[in-house]
Structure formats: C-alpha cells, structure tokens
Write a protein that holds these residues in place. Sequence first.
Motif, PDB file in Angstrom:
ATOM      1  N   VAL A   1      26.863 -19.606 -28.503  1.00 42.51           N
ATOM      2  CA  VAL A   1      26.994 -18.572 -27.248  1.00 42.51           C
ATOM      3  C   VAL A   1      27.370 -19.657 -26.192  1.00 42.51           C
ATOM      4  O   VAL A   1      26.370 -20.202 -25.603  1.00 42.51           O
ATOM      5  CB  VAL A   1      25.863 -17.851 -26.881  1.00 42.51           C
ATOM      6  CG1 VAL A   1      26.289 -17.048 -25.658  1.00 42.51           C
ATOM      7  CG2 VAL A   1      25.288 -16.937 -28.053  1.00 42.51           C
ATOM      8  N   ALA A   2      28.557 -19.687 -25.779  1.00 40.04           N
ATOM      9  CA  ALA A   2      29.052 -20.462 -24.673  1.00 40.04           C
ATOM     10  C   ALA A   2      28.454 -19.840 -23.174  1.00 40.04           C
ATOM     11  O   ALA A   2      28.169 -18.723 -22.824  1.00 40.04           O
ATOM     12  CB  ALA A   2      30.513 -20.578 -24.495  1.00 40.04           C
ATOM     13  N   GLY A   3      28.222 -20.885 -22.423  1.00 41.09           N
ATOM     14  CA  GLY A   3      27.843 -20.391 -20.951  1.00 41.09           C
ATOM     15  C   GLY A   3      28.982 -19.798 -20.222  1.00 41.09           C
ATOM     16  O   GLY A   3      30.204 -19.738 -20.753  1.00 41.09           O
ATOM     17  N   PRO A   4      28.725 -19.101 -19.106  1.00 40.96           N
ATOM     18  CA  PRO A   4      29.760 -18.665 -18.254  1.00 40.96           C
ATOM     19  C   PRO A   4      30.744 -19.415 -17.757  1.00 40.96           C
ATOM     20  O   PRO A   4      32.003 -18.961 -17.723  1.00 40.96           O
ATOM     21  CB  PRO A   4      28.918 -18.033 -17.058  1.00 40.96           C
ATOM     22  CG  PRO A   4      27.622 -18.510 -17.048  1.00 40.96           C
ATOM     23  CD  PRO A   4      27.351 -19.250 -18.510  1.00 40.96           C
ATOM     24  N   GLY A   5      30.752 -20.905 -17.845  1.00 38.86           N
ATOM     25  CA  GLY A   5      31.673 -21.491 -17.095  1.00 38.86           C
ATOM     26  C   GLY A   5      32.104 -21.482 -15.802  1.00 38.86           C
ATOM     27  O   GLY A   5      30.972 -21.043 -14.877  1.00 38.86           O
ATOM     28  N   GLY A   6      32.973 -22.040 -15.219  1.00 37.33           N
ATOM     29  CA  GLY A   6      33.313 -21.957 -13.765  1.00 37.33           C
ATOM     30  C   GLY A   6      32.333 -22.752 -13.113  1.00 37.33           C
ATOM     31  O   GLY A   6      31.927 -23.941 -13.335  1.00 37.33           O
ATOM     32  N   LEU A   7      31.727 -22.242 -11.942  1.00 33.57           N
ATOM     33  CA  LEU A   7      30.604 -22.933 -11.134  1.00 33.57           C
ATOM     34  C   LEU A   7      29.383 -23.041 -11.943  1.00 33.57           C
ATOM     35  O   LEU A   7      28.484 -24.009 -11.622  1.00 33.57           O
ATOM     36  CB  LEU A   7      30.436 -21.944  -9.838  1.00 33.57           C
ATOM     37  CG  LEU A   7      31.628 -22.076  -8.760  1.00 33.57           C
ATOM     38  CD1 LEU A   7      31.401 -21.060  -7.715  1.00 33.57           C
ATOM     39  CD2 LEU A   7      31.842 -23.383  -8.411  1.00 33.57           C
ATOM     40  N   PHE A   8      29.315 -22.290 -13.049  1.00 27.43           N
ATOM     41  CA  PHE A   8      28.172 -22.177 -13.852  1.00 27.43           C
ATOM     42  C   PHE A   8      28.504 -23.060 -15.167  1.00 27.43           C
ATOM     43  O   PHE A   8      27.812 -22.971 -16.105  1.00 27.43           O
ATOM     44  CB  PHE A   8      27.956 -20.831 -14.252  1.00 27.43           C
ATOM     45  CG  PHE A   8      27.395 -19.977 -13.117  1.00 27.43           C
ATOM     46  CD1 PHE A   8      26.306 -20.167 -12.361  1.00 27.43           C
ATOM     47  CD2 PHE A   8      28.294 -19.241 -12.503  1.00 27.43           C
ATOM     48  CE1 PHE A   8      26.200 -19.252 -11.237  1.00 27.43           C
ATOM     49  CE2 PHE A   8      28.314 -18.571 -11.479  1.00 27.43           C
ATOM     50  CZ  PHE A   8      27.081 -18.433 -10.650  1.00 27.43           C
ATOM     51  N   GLY A   9      29.389 -24.242 -15.166  1.00 27.03           N
ATOM     52  CA  GLY A   9      29.483 -24.816 -16.272  1.00 27.03           C
ATOM     53  C   GLY A   9      28.530 -25.908 -16.704  1.00 27.03           C
ATOM     54  O   GLY A   9      28.380 -26.455 -17.759  1.00 27.03           O
TER      55      GLY A   9
END
Length: 130
Positions: A101-109
């Motif tokens: 399950v990948a993290g949300p990415g972007g600023l939340f990388g």
Amino acid sequence: MSDPRRRADPGGRGERGAVTAETAMALPLLVAVTIGLVWLLAVGAAQVRVVDAARETARAAARGDSDAEALALGRQVAPDGAEVSVASTGDRVRASAAAPVAGPGGLFGFLPTVTVRAEAVAASEQRDAG
C-alpha cells in the motif's frame, strides 16, 4: 453608552482579522491530518482484502479446487499488486497473501509503502477413498 470594542479597536474591525489569520494557519494542518487518516483507512481496507484473499484461497484449495483455480479466486479478492500463494501439508491447506500500500505521495512522500499480509489455514475436505 458606546461599544467597548470600538474603544479597543478604533478601526471597527473587531476580531475578524485575528480569526481569519488563525484559520489560515490551522487549515494546512487540518488538511494534512485528513490526508493521513484517509491513508490509514486505505491501509485498513487493503488489510481486510488481503485477509479475505487468503481465506478464499485456502477454502477453495481445501474443498478440492486445483491450486491454479484457488489462486485465481484469491487474486480476484486481493488488492492490485498482491501476491497470493497456497501450499498443502498433510490434511491442511495454508494460503498467504501480501499486498503493498503506497503512501499518499506529494508532500507526504515521506510516508513509507506498507505491506499488509495475511495467512489462512483450512482443513482439507478431501477424504481418502477406502
């Protein structure tokens, strides 16, 4: 008698400016917390699907379906990118499933990819003839 706020604030603005500033400061934090909670819900939902996939695979193999058929049933239930396996030992069938399950990415990388795992065991329903 005059309004006490008018004496403290000759411009007549009251506390409107302070409330706007406080909201502007708190809004990014609320968005970050909301995104984090949504990601945690996604991890929880993936865990449930992985448990269901392992259970479905074990049940299918235990009732006598071929390993390929049992794995196909498990993959239908599992989240995308999941690995499903099945093994028989004596009168027991053990199935396992795992999915990233990948993290949300972007600023939340900075949030890591989490792997959820599940295992299920079922007694074989196949009886030896004789």
